[in-house]
Enzyme design. Sequence first.
Site, mmCIF file in Angstrom:
data_model
loop_
_atom_site.group_PDB
_atom_site.id
_atom_site.type_symbol
_atom_site.label_atom_id
_atom_site.label_comp_id
_atom_site.label_asym_id
_atom_site.label_seq_id
_atom_site.Cartn_x
_atom_site.Cartn_y
_atom_site.Cartn_z
ATOM 1 N N LYS A 1 0.913 -1.127 -0.005
ATOM 2 C CA LYS A 1 0.095 0.061 -0.115
ATOM 3 C C LYS A 1 0.848 1.247 -0.099
ATOM 4 C CE LYS A 1 -4.400 -1.808 1.309
ATOM 5 N NZ LYS A 1 -5.429 -1.721 2.041
ATOM 6 N N LYS B 1 -5.597 -9.320 -6.199
ATOM 7 C CA LYS B 1 -6.535 -9.430 -5.416
ATOM 8 C C LYS B 1 -7.706 -8.781 -6.063
ATOM 9 C CE LYS B 1 -7.065 -7.704 -1.346
ATOM 10 N NZ LYS B 1 -7.591 -7.360 -0.132
ATOM 11 N N LYS C 1 -11.447 -3.078 -3.447
ATOM 12 C CA LYS C 1 -12.470 -1.957 -3.540
ATOM 13 C C LYS C 1 -11.505 -0.682 -4.212
ATOM 14 C CE LYS C 1 -13.794 -2.876 0.936
ATOM 15 N NZ LYS C 1 -13.255 -2.632 2.297
#
Length: 341
Positions: free
Chosen positions: A121, A204, A207
């Site tokens: 991230k 993956k 969202k």
Amino acid sequence: MTESGIKKVGNDLVFSGVQPTGNLHLGNYLGAIKNWVDFQNSKKCIFCIVDLHAITASENRSKLDDFSREVAAAYIASGIEPKKSTIFVQSNITGHSELAWILGCHTPIGWLNRMTQFKDKAGKNKEKAPLGLYSYPVLMAADILLYKSNFVPVGDDQKQHLELCRDIAQSFNRFYNTDFFPIPEPIITGSATRVMSLKDGKKKMSKSDPSDQSRINLTDSEDQIRKKVQKAKTDSMPFPESKNDLENRPEIENLINIYSAIGEHSSEKIMQDYKGKDFKNFKEDLCDLLISKISKISMEIKKLLSDQSYLNSILSDGAKEANELSEKNMNEIKKIIKFYT
Ligand code: AQP
């Protein structure tokens, strides 16, 4: 004793959560929420809406109240019953951040440096990443341990954070020579523990993927589900007949896993049923399956969202229940640490 041979303490309690960041998707459902439903009849269950986690990313810091109600609606629409399970919003209970600080004092930085989610991230911009993103797994450990939870059903992506939570619990217990915290067991079950993007089988389903085509949202219409599945990446090779044929075909494996989890058939049976046929047949049947499950959830979410006062009352009752347990456990933790009271 648990499977791992560690003495079990706590209340046979199940804890899990989802961030209120909008667009709950098939991965959240199959990897997590769907698996929570069965626990409700045999164990005490606490399902949290983890808004403190959501604010670790600047793009998630809007509409937290609406998105929290949306997650509550998705829980209930997926089969979580407020009469059986506690549903509440994390920031309503001060114990989460309080315990996170305490547990942070028992977490060596070296352990956090190994966390792959932070590396993914933060990317190349590590120096500019917020401290909250770095210490996210400590807050997650606090969420779980605050209620002395024994079982944590999550998707495969959370496995490393759960291992860290176990290490932190043991570190605290060792330091204070106590067995106060149970060592929670991750429950990672089903045939879709890591649902992948419909456009790239190595990524993956998420969202935050900028492409809406990469995921099935729990609020998608029948038409949207059909279009997304029809466009989902496949290849020109024949439909696989066995697990060996899935090698280096992550997109196909992903679609079969989704079919298996939604339809509750083994992947072996699916491969036997579709061998020799083309992907069109398989995709049409997969659409029908998804629509029969997801549309029901989607309609229920919409219905629940039209009654905000009902959702608010569920979250307010849930916060009262959670707070009772949180206060009791925090008082005991403070006694163990010998804070002046
Ligand atoms: N693709 C997935 N497959 C299986 N399980 C998944 N989960 C998430 N994505 C998948 C599981 O859903 C639960 C809640 O996840 P979260 O909302 O806390 O956030 P996340 O894991 O960070 O989900 P996203 O969609 O990938 O969010 P962004 O894009 O914001 O980072 C967890 O149990 C998780 O394992």
